[in-house]
Design an enzyme around this catalytic site. Structure first.
Site, PDB file in Angstrom:
ATOM      1  N   SER A   1       0.809  -1.212   0.000  1.00  0.00           N
ATOM      2  CA  SER A   1       0.000   0.000   0.000  1.00  0.00           C
ATOM      3  C   SER A   1       0.843   1.263   0.000  1.00  0.00           C
ATOM      4  O   SER A   1       0.323   2.348  -0.249  1.00  0.00           O
ATOM      5  CB  SER A   1      -0.928   0.017   1.220  1.00  0.00           C
ATOM      6  OG  SER A   1      -0.170  -0.010   2.418  1.00  0.00           O
TER       7      SER A   1
ATOM      8  N   HIS B   1      -1.900  -2.409  -6.534  1.00  0.00           N
ATOM      9  CA  HIS B   1      -2.445  -2.196  -5.191  1.00  0.00           C
ATOM     10  C   HIS B   1      -3.968  -2.202  -5.185  1.00  0.00           C
ATOM     11  O   HIS B   1      -4.611  -1.269  -5.657  1.00  0.00           O
ATOM     12  CB  HIS B   1      -1.926  -0.869  -4.619  1.00  0.00           C
ATOM     13  CG  HIS B   1      -2.482  -0.560  -3.266  1.00  0.00           C
ATOM     14  ND1 HIS B   1      -2.902   0.705  -2.905  1.00  0.00           N
ATOM     15  CD2 HIS B   1      -2.712  -1.360  -2.194  1.00  0.00           C
ATOM     16  CE1 HIS B   1      -3.363   0.665  -1.671  1.00  0.00           C
ATOM     17  NE2 HIS B   1      -3.255  -0.573  -1.216  1.00  0.00           N
TER      18      HIS B   1
ATOM     19  N   GLU C   1      -4.667   0.703  -7.894  1.00  0.00           N
ATOM     20  CA  GLU C   1      -3.524   1.522  -8.293  1.00  0.00           C
ATOM     21  C   GLU C   1      -2.465   0.616  -8.925  1.00  0.00           C
ATOM     22  O   GLU C   1      -2.116  -0.418  -8.353  1.00  0.00           O
ATOM     23  CB  GLU C   1      -2.921   2.235  -7.083  1.00  0.00           C
ATOM     24  CG  GLU C   1      -3.836   3.276  -6.470  1.00  0.00           C
ATOM     25  CD  GLU C   1      -3.283   3.859  -5.183  1.00  0.00           C
ATOM     26  OE1 GLU C   1      -3.465   5.058  -4.956  1.00  0.00           O
ATOM     27  OE2 GLU C   1      -2.673   3.091  -4.393  1.00  0.00           O
TER      28      GLU C   1
ATOM     29  N   ASN D   1      -3.557   6.438  -0.380  1.00  0.00           N
ATOM     30  CA  ASN D   1      -3.054   6.461   0.992  1.00  0.00           C
ATOM     31  C   ASN D   1      -2.339   7.763   1.322  1.00  0.00           C
ATOM     32  O   ASN D   1      -2.337   8.199   2.475  1.00  0.00           O
ATOM     33  CB  ASN D   1      -2.132   5.266   1.243  1.00  0.00           C
ATOM     34  CG  ASN D   1      -2.928   4.008   1.546  1.00  0.00           C
ATOM     35  OD1 ASN D   1      -4.018   4.075   2.100  1.00  0.00           O
ATOM     36  ND2 ASN D   1      -2.401   2.864   1.171  1.00  0.00           N
TER      37      ASN D   1
END
Length: 237
Positions: free
Chosen positions: A116, A137, A149, A187
């Site tokens: 992540s 991801h 992602e 994130n």
């Protein structure tokens, strides 16, 4: 397509379900037999719930399950066209697994990480052929969350990037290609969301439940920051 998933936890088993639903032949690998058993049982329950909701039928359930085999030897992933690692967020452990995995798979196999936020370039550096490494991801829960992602490292070849993007789109996901920076896109944006919520609590402005309720009812978020942190798991994120 033959897909190898490394790690049978929440993310690994979820990604395995996504790939199997897309009719890939999936091998879900874990060193822990008990974890593999739990993943298999969890998938059974998930698919039964989908039948109850009318989203799939029994034939589709059987097809998805038949597409997944559970293995405890990394060598069993040797016929993979794509491998996706979904283990603990520890760079050294990931590099060790990638280095060993490369000795088993073909030269054409894409070796991806579901990290992540860790550096894809650093993970790729553990490989003899780092150009085959890419970040893919998924978000939790992988079968439900549409966004994925895809993160090319500085070493990643265009062919590997293009093939990875096409594969994830074929799995009915929405792809966002991100640069290899800490936290990538989602994130990185989410960290201030969590951070400010923690500051509001620390300053005594409101308690956890009130902050979550305010963000959901006024802010329009589906989950409040503390609810989301608890769901994701601060110990693994």
């Amino acid at each position: 397509m033959n897909v190898g998933i490394i790690g049978s936890g929440t993310m690994g088993s979820g990604i395995a379900q996504v790939a199997a639903t897309a009719d890939c032949t999936v091998k879900l690998y874990d060193t822990n037999q008990e974890a593999l058993g739990k993943a298999k049982s969890a998938l059974e329950k998930i698919l039964l719930r989908l039948i109850e909701k009318g989203r799939i039928n029994t034939e589709e359930k059987n097809r998805i399950q038949s597409n997944i085999s559970y293995v405890d030897n990394l060598k069993d992933l040797s016929d993979s066209d794509l491998t996706i690692e979904a283990i603990v967020e520890n760079l050294n452990i990931k590099k060790k697994v990638f280095s060993e995995l490369e000795t088993y798979v073909s030269d054409d196999c894409i070796i991806a990480s579901n990290t992540s936020s860790l550096s894809i370039a650093s993970i790729a550096a553990s490989l003899e052929r780092p150009e085959r490494c890419v970040g893919i991801h998924f978000f939790n829960p992988a079968p439900l969350m549409k966004l994925v992602e895809v993160i090319p490292a500085i070493q990643t070849s265009k062919e590997v990037l293009d093939k990875s993007v096409k594969t994830i789109k074929d799995w009915k996901k929405v792809v966002a290609v991100a640069k290899d920076t800490p936290g990538f896109i989602v994130n990185r944006v989410a960290r201030p969301f969590y951070g400010e919520a923690l500051r509001v609590y620390e300053e005594g402005i409101a308690d956890f439940a009130t902050i979550d309720a305010a963000m959901k009812s006024v802010g329009g978020f589906r989950m409040g920051p503390f609810e989301l942190m608890d769901f994701i798991g601060n110990d693994v994120n």
